[in-house]
Enzyme design. Structure first.
Site, PDB file in Angstrom:
ATOM      1  N   ARG A  15       0.650  -0.795  -0.445  1.00  0.00           N
ATOM      2  CA  ARG A  15      -0.018  -0.078  -0.154  1.00  0.00           C
ATOM      3  C   ARG A  15       1.171   1.016  -0.296  1.00  0.00           C
ATOM      4  O   ARG A  15       1.247   1.980  -0.580  1.00  0.00           O
ATOM      5  CB  ARG A  15      -1.024  -0.244   1.171  1.00  0.00           C
ATOM      6  CG  ARG A  15      -1.807   1.762   1.235  1.00  0.00           C
ATOM      7  CD  ARG A  15      -1.757   2.211   1.595  1.00  0.00           C
ATOM      8  NE  ARG A  15      -1.037   2.839   2.788  1.00  0.00           N
ATOM      9  CZ  ARG A  15      -0.299   3.757   3.045  1.00  0.00           C
ATOM     10  NH1 ARG A  15      -1.039   4.902   2.092  1.00  0.00           N
ATOM     11  NH2 ARG A  15      -0.101   3.920   4.475  1.00  0.00           N
ATOM     12  N   ASP A  16       1.526   1.112   0.999  1.00  0.00           N
ATOM     13  CA  ASP A  16       2.061   2.237   0.781  1.00  0.00           C
ATOM     14  C   ASP A  16       3.496   2.625   0.432  1.00  0.00           C
ATOM     15  O   ASP A  16       3.577   3.758  -0.497  1.00  0.00           O
ATOM     16  CB  ASP A  16       3.095   3.226   2.757  1.00  0.00           C
ATOM     17  CG  ASP A  16       2.755   4.194   3.381  1.00  0.00           C
ATOM     18  OD1 ASP A  16       3.345   5.538   1.858  1.00  0.00           O
ATOM     19  OD2 ASP A  16       2.854   4.590   3.934  1.00  0.00           O
ATOM     20  N   HIS A 211       4.844   4.469  12.729  1.00  0.00           N
ATOM     21  CA  HIS A 211       5.284   4.311  11.241  1.00  0.00           C
ATOM     22  C   HIS A 211       6.408   5.603  10.724  1.00  0.00           C
ATOM     23  O   HIS A 211       6.564   6.653  10.655  1.00  0.00           O
ATOM     24  CB  HIS A 211       3.906   4.848  10.366  1.00  0.00           C
ATOM     25  CG  HIS A 211       3.920   4.717   9.356  1.00  0.00           C
ATOM     26  ND1 HIS A 211       3.065   4.007   9.073  1.00  0.00           N
ATOM     27  CD2 HIS A 211       3.770   5.722   8.097  1.00  0.00           C
ATOM     28  CE1 HIS A 211       2.640   4.298   6.939  1.00  0.00           C
ATOM     29  NE2 HIS A 211       3.593   5.095   6.431  1.00  0.00           N
ATOM     30  N   HIS A 213       8.779   7.562   7.658  1.00  0.00           N
ATOM     31  CA  HIS A 213       9.101   7.282   6.806  1.00  0.00           C
ATOM     32  C   HIS A 213      10.456   7.391   6.913  1.00  0.00           C
ATOM     33  O   HIS A 213      11.532   8.023   8.087  1.00  0.00           O
ATOM     34  CB  HIS A 213       8.740   8.147   5.969  1.00  0.00           C
ATOM     35  CG  HIS A 213       7.202   7.379   5.800  1.00  0.00           C
ATOM     36  ND1 HIS A 213       7.506   7.712   3.721  1.00  0.00           N
ATOM     37  CD2 HIS A 213       6.047   8.334   5.457  1.00  0.00           C
ATOM     38  CE1 HIS A 213       6.069   6.889   3.638  1.00  0.00           C
ATOM     39  NE2 HIS A 213       5.429   7.217   5.094  1.00  0.00           N
ATOM     40  N   CYS A 244       4.339   9.364   0.431  1.00  0.00           N
ATOM     41  CA  CYS A 244       2.834  10.089  -0.103  1.00  0.00           C
ATOM     42  C   CYS A 244       2.756  10.879  -0.835  1.00  0.00           C
ATOM     43  O   CYS A 244       3.889  12.159  -0.789  1.00  0.00           O
ATOM     44  CB  CYS A 244       2.843   9.970   1.576  1.00  0.00           C
ATOM     45  SG  CYS A 244       0.514  11.310   0.919  1.00  0.00           S
ATOM     46  N   ASN A 253       8.825   4.551   3.678  1.00  0.00           N
ATOM     47  CA  ASN A 253       9.351   4.141   5.013  1.00  0.00           C
ATOM     48  C   ASN A 253      10.504   3.045   5.742  1.00  0.00           C
ATOM     49  O   ASN A 253      10.527   2.965   4.327  1.00  0.00           O
ATOM     50  CB  ASN A 253       7.797   2.771   5.589  1.00  0.00           C
ATOM     51  CG  ASN A 253       6.600   3.538   5.661  1.00  0.00           C
ATOM     52  OD1 ASN A 253       5.750   3.438   4.711  1.00  0.00           O
ATOM     53  ND2 ASN A 253       6.949   3.984   6.570  1.00  0.00           N
TER      54      ASN A 253
HETATM   55  P1  HMG Z   1     -13.184  14.195  -1.838  1.00  0.00           P
HETATM   56  O1  HMG Z   1     -12.878  14.481  -3.084  1.00  0.00           O
HETATM   57  O2  HMG Z   1     -13.710  15.428  -0.689  1.00  0.00           O
HETATM   58  O3  HMG Z   1     -14.638  13.679  -1.461  1.00  0.00           O
HETATM   59  O4  HMG Z   1     -12.399  13.148  -0.953  1.00  0.00           O
HETATM   60  P2  HMG Z   1     -15.743  13.407  -1.796  1.00  0.00           P
HETATM   61  O5  HMG Z   1     -16.891  12.787  -0.939  1.00  0.00           O
HETATM   62  O6  HMG Z   1     -17.081  15.142  -2.067  1.00  0.00           O
HETATM   63  O7  HMG Z   1     -15.980  12.858  -3.311  1.00  0.00           O
HETATM   64  C1  HMG Z   1     -15.811  13.100  -4.501  1.00  0.00           C
HETATM   65  C2  HMG Z   1     -15.344  11.648  -5.500  1.00  0.00           C
HETATM   66  O8  HMG Z   1     -14.836  10.920  -5.128  1.00  0.00           O
HETATM   67  C3  HMG Z   1     -16.730  11.527  -5.515  1.00  0.00           C
HETATM   68  O9  HMG Z   1     -16.531  10.503  -6.989  1.00  0.00           O
HETATM   69  C4  HMG Z   1     -17.120  10.600  -4.490  1.00  0.00           C
HETATM   70  O10 HMG Z   1     -17.548   9.125  -5.467  1.00  0.00           O
HETATM   71  C5  HMG Z   1     -15.519   9.894  -4.796  1.00  0.00           C
HETATM   72  P3  HMG Z   1     -16.748  11.614  -8.733  1.00  0.00           P
HETATM   73  O11 HMG Z   1     -18.512  11.788  -8.138  1.00  0.00           O
HETATM   74  O12 HMG Z   1     -16.722  12.626  -8.427  1.00  0.00           O
HETATM   75  O13 HMG Z   1     -17.325  10.565  -9.679  1.00  0.00           O
HETATM   76  N1  HMG Z   1     -14.979   8.755  -3.367  1.00  0.00           N
HETATM   77  C6  HMG Z   1     -14.452   7.499  -3.720  1.00  0.00           C
HETATM   78  N2  HMG Z   1     -13.991   6.858  -4.663  1.00  0.00           N
HETATM   79  C7  HMG Z   1     -13.587   5.410  -4.303  1.00  0.00           C
HETATM   80  N3  HMG Z   1     -13.353   5.601  -3.222  1.00  0.00           N
HETATM   81  C8  HMG Z   1     -13.895   6.743  -1.872  1.00  0.00           C
HETATM   82  C9  HMG Z   1     -14.251   7.344  -2.543  1.00  0.00           C
HETATM   83  N4  HMG Z   1     -14.288   8.778  -1.669  1.00  0.00           N
HETATM   84  C10 HMG Z   1     -15.040   9.386  -2.104  1.00  0.00           C
HETATM   85  N5  HMG Z   1     -13.363   5.749  -0.875  1.00  0.00           N
HETATM   86  C11 HMG Z   1     -10.718  11.834  -0.407  1.00  0.00           C
HETATM   87  C12 HMG Z   1     -11.915  12.902  -0.009  1.00  0.00           C
HETATM   88  C13 HMG Z   1     -10.608  11.380   1.195  1.00  0.00           C
HETATM   89  C14 HMG Z   1     -12.389  10.469  -0.410  1.00  0.00           C
HETATM   90  C15 HMG Z   1      -9.980  11.805  -1.121  1.00  0.00           C
HETATM   91  O14 HMG Z   1      -8.866  13.052  -0.538  1.00  0.00           O
HETATM   92  C16 HMG Z   1      -8.444  10.720  -0.804  1.00  0.00           C
HETATM   93  O15 HMG Z   1      -9.575   9.411  -1.812  1.00  0.00           O
HETATM   94  N6  HMG Z   1      -7.929  11.417  -0.833  1.00  0.00           N
HETATM   95  C17 HMG Z   1      -6.750   9.841  -0.227  1.00  0.00           C
HETATM   96  C18 HMG Z   1      -5.588  10.036  -0.079  1.00  0.00           C
HETATM   97  C19 HMG Z   1      -4.284   9.299  -0.107  1.00  0.00           C
HETATM   98  O16 HMG Z   1      -4.737   8.498   0.008  1.00  0.00           O
HETATM   99  N7  HMG Z   1      -3.874   9.512   0.591  1.00  0.00           N
HETATM  100  C20 HMG Z   1      -2.381   8.403   0.734  1.00  0.00           C
HETATM  101  C21 HMG Z   1      -2.310   7.460   2.129  1.00  0.00           C
HETATM  102  S1  HMG Z   1      -1.959   8.317   3.407  1.00  0.00           S
HETATM  103  C22 HMG Z   1      -0.551   7.962   3.309  1.00  0.00           C
HETATM  104  O17 HMG Z   1      -0.251   8.012   2.481  1.00  0.00           O
HETATM  105  C23 HMG Z   1      -0.069   7.947   5.433  1.00  0.00           C
HETATM  106  C24 HMG Z   1       0.856   7.909   6.110  1.00  0.00           C
HETATM  107  O18 HMG Z   1       1.082   6.355   5.224  1.00  0.00           O
HETATM  108  C25 HMG Z   1       0.583   7.945   7.391  1.00  0.00           C
HETATM  109  C26 HMG Z   1       2.323   8.445   7.264  1.00  0.00           C
HETATM  110  O19 HMG Z   1       2.957   7.778   6.793  1.00  0.00           O
HETATM  111  O20 HMG Z   1       1.406   9.859   7.703  1.00  0.00           O
HETATM  112  C27 HMG Z   1      -1.529   6.192   6.485  1.00  0.00           C
HETATM  113 MG    MG Z   2       3.603   6.236   5.377  1.00  0.00          MG
END
Ligand code: HMG
Ligand code: MG
Length: 316
Positions: A15-16, A211, A213, A244, A253
């Site tokens: 994933r990450d 966690h 990086h 990220c 990581n």
């Molecule tokens: P948004 O645009 O504010 O959401 O995104 P929305 O509710 O307004 O929806 C917009 C569109 O997205 C809609 O589709 C929804 O259906 C769709 P449209 O009508 O335009 O066709 N949608 C989705 N589709 C699939 N799966 C879903 C989903 N939700 C909405 N779950 C949202 C808000 C949270 C969805 C967006 O900002 C997002 O997906 N962000 C993900 C960011 C991400 O994955 N970042 C990396 C992971 S975190 C990380 O790496 C950190 C970590 O490792 C720890 C660290 O190191 O810090 C964990």
């Molecule tokens: Mg991370």
């Protein structure tokens, strides 16, 4: 100093590690990576994320990957679910393909929260509350990740107070486990220890993990300081893959191989086979067309006379 005798590593490589890859990685390769990790003894694997494919196109094959894994007994599979839509998608498959655990992810920094999940910290936690309830209803464990727990690419320094605020909010909505994440790898041991202490005020020792990086090469030192606090669960990424998409310049990581080498060298058990991990890391690195980032992998591959050549990619 009493160190833990055993440490659990959650491999977040699929994933990450892969979410930040610009080139599309085939679902068969993601699935094969999970198979290689479990064959190397990994018992906790973060497989994919049910986030918006517009935000993270690399994870668009989430359902296919989760369903494609031949599950090994004793292995727990987790996925990221930022909202109800994500959780519902993760649970749309037959029960045999459900994850054991879901991860909700908030930030200790407002600026990062906006950039990563398009809402404020408070809004994100509000959005997670029904996710936590529904996941529990389905019998799943819920882990929280608190991003930017020591530093933020947009805001700069993040205080331990800010970490505690999010840990408290996560506890209030019923999250089971609190992962403290140094998203951009700027943490140094004393600052990391301060952040962990705040999470430990709200979660028991066995439900707090690190966690880290490794952008600035501090991750092993940060893990060591956590071990001294008794913390014994850490995320790591095979071959040191990752970053990220919303934290520019942040590298992967800490490499699983590097953590395992350090822990085994300290007499701490992980249940992992270092050489099998090196093979898995070399394999996925070759799929991606580069050498493993892991220093331990590079050293062991060179010692085997393989220089940095990886084994041939198995055909799908
Ligand atoms: P948004 O645009 O504010 O959401 O995104 P929305 O509710 O307004 O929806 C917009 C569109 O997205 C809609 O589709 C929804 O259906 C769709 P449209 O009508 O335009 O066709 N949608 C989705 N589709 C699939 N799966 C879903 C989903 N939700 C909405 N779950 C949202 C808000 C949270 C969805 C967006 O900002 C997002 O997906 N962000 C993900 C960011 C991400 O994955 N970042 C990396 C992971 S975190 C990380 O790496 C950190 C970590 O490792 C720890 C660290 O190191 O810090 C964990
Ligand atoms: Mg991370």
């Amino acid at each position: 100093m009493k160190l833990p005798e055993q440490v659990t590593l959650v491999d977040v490589g699929p994933r990450d590690g892969l979410q930040n890859e610009a080139q599309p990685v085939a679902a068969v390769h993601k699935i094969e990576l999970v198979h290689r990790l479990q064959a190397a003894g990994c018992t906790e694997i973060e497989v994919t994320s049910f986030v918006s494919p517009k935000w993270v196109p690399q994870m668009a094959d989430n359902a296919q990957v989760l369903a494609g894994i031949q599950r090994a007994s004793g292995v727990r599979y987790s996925v990221l679910t930022p909202n109800m839509k994500g959780l519902e998608a993760a649970l749309a498959a037959p029960r045999a393909h459900w994850p054991h655990e879901v991860v909700v992810f908030a930030a200790a920094s407002e600026a990062f929260s906006q950039r990563n999940i398009n809402c404020s910290i408070a809004q994100s936690v509000e959005r997670f509350a029904p996710v936590v309830a529904a996941a529990h209803e389905a019998g799943l464990k819920v882990r929280a990740a608190i991003s930017c727990a020591v530093g933020c690419p947009y805001q700069g320094e993040v205080s331990a107070d800010e970490v505690e605020r999010v840990a408290q909010l996560m506890k209030d909505i019923g999250v089971d486990h609190c992962g403290v994440a140094d998203t951009i790898g700027v943490g140094t041991p004393l600052r990391v220890a301060a952040a962990m202490e705040r999470a430990l005020k709200h979660f028991p020792l066995h439900e707090v993990s690190g966690h880290f990086h490794d952008t600035y090469g501090q991750a092993l030192a940060n893990i060591l300081v956590c071990l001294e606090m008794g913390i014994h669960v850490f995320d790591s990424s095979i071959a040191g893959l990752g970053g990220c998409p919303y934290a520019k310049g942040a590298t992967g990581n800490v490499a699983t191989e590097d953590v395992v080498f350090m822990l085994h060298g300290m007499g701490i058990e992980t249940g992992l086979d270092l050489h099998a991990l090196v093979d898995a890391g070399a394999w996925i690195s070759q799929v991606l067309g580069r050498a493993p980032v892991s220093r331990v992998s590079r050293a062991l591959l060179a010692k085997r006379g393989l220089a940095l050549e990886a084994p041939q990619v198995a055909s799908a």
